[in-house]
Design a protein around this motif. Structure first.
Motif, short mmCIF file in Angstrom:
data_model
loop_
_atom_site.label_atom_id
_atom_site.label_comp_id
_atom_site.label_asym_id
_atom_site.label_seq_id
_atom_site.Cartn_x
_atom_site.Cartn_y
_atom_site.Cartn_z
N ALA A 162 0.84 -1.21 0.00
CA ALA A 162 0.00 0.00 0.00
C ALA A 162 0.87 1.26 0.00
O ALA A 162 0.54 2.24 -0.66
CB ALA A 162 -0.92 0.00 1.21
N GLN A 163 2.00 1.23 0.71
CA GLN A 163 2.90 2.37 0.72
C GLN A 163 3.55 2.58 -0.65
O GLN A 163 3.75 3.72 -1.08
CB GLN A 163 3.97 2.18 1.79
CG GLN A 163 3.43 2.23 3.19
CD GLN A 163 4.48 1.87 4.23
OE1 GLN A 163 5.66 2.06 4.01
NE2 GLN A 163 4.04 1.34 5.36
N GLN A 220 2.21 1.73 -3.51
CA GLN A 220 1.18 2.13 -4.46
C GLN A 220 0.66 3.55 -4.22
O GLN A 220 0.02 4.13 -5.07
CB GLN A 220 0.01 1.15 -4.42
CG GLN A 220 0.39 -0.21 -4.96
CD GLN A 220 -0.72 -1.23 -4.79
OE1 GLN A 220 -1.61 -1.05 -3.96
NE2 GLN A 220 -0.67 -2.29 -5.56
N LYS A 221 0.94 4.10 -3.04
CA LYS A 221 0.47 5.45 -2.70
C LYS A 221 1.23 6.47 -3.56
O LYS A 221 2.45 6.37 -3.68
CB LYS A 221 0.70 5.73 -1.21
CG LYS A 221 0.13 7.05 -0.75
CD LYS A 221 0.17 7.27 0.74
CE LYS A 221 1.30 6.61 1.48
NZ LYS A 221 1.40 7.02 2.88
N SER A 276 3.43 9.48 -4.62
CA SER A 276 4.44 10.17 -3.84
C SER A 276 4.18 11.65 -3.71
O SER A 276 4.60 12.28 -2.76
CB SER A 276 5.81 9.94 -4.47
OG SER A 276 5.80 10.44 -5.79
N PRO A 306 0.91 13.78 -3.74
CA PRO A 306 -0.54 13.94 -3.90
C PRO A 306 -0.88 15.32 -4.42
O PRO A 306 -0.33 16.32 -3.99
CB PRO A 306 -1.09 13.72 -2.49
CG PRO A 306 0.05 13.84 -1.56
CD PRO A 306 1.30 13.61 -2.35
#
Length: 80
Positions: free
Chosen positions: A68-69, A71-72, A74, A76
């Motif tokens: 999940a980290q 795929q987040k 970098s 936003p």
């Protein structure tokens, strides 16, 4: 002669791919341990198998968190 155990994948392209494959292996190992406990619930090693299941479940959760980290995004985007 057929190989009983397949070779691990060699061409993983990204950290995300590696984490996905590792999570799949952890899930499979957890399922094997669960099946072993179901087959021999009164065995003296069943406590060790249940401990292994717990550790594999924790490993799987850590891998999912790492995935999940990765795929987040970098950076936003700001909401207007």
């Amino acid at each position: 002669m057929l190989k009983i155990v397949p070779d691990p994948p060699y061409n993983l392209h990204s950290l995300e791919d590696t984490l996905l494959v590792a999570a799949d292996y952890a899930l499979c190992a957890e399922a094997v341990a669960q099946q072993a406990v179901l087959m021999q619930p009164k065995s003296p090693v069943s406590v060790l198998m249940m401990t292994s299941m717990h550790e594999l479940e924790t490993l799987r959760r850590l891998l999912e968190s790492a995935l999940a980290q990765v795929q987040k995004p970098s950076d936003p985007q700001k909401l207007h």
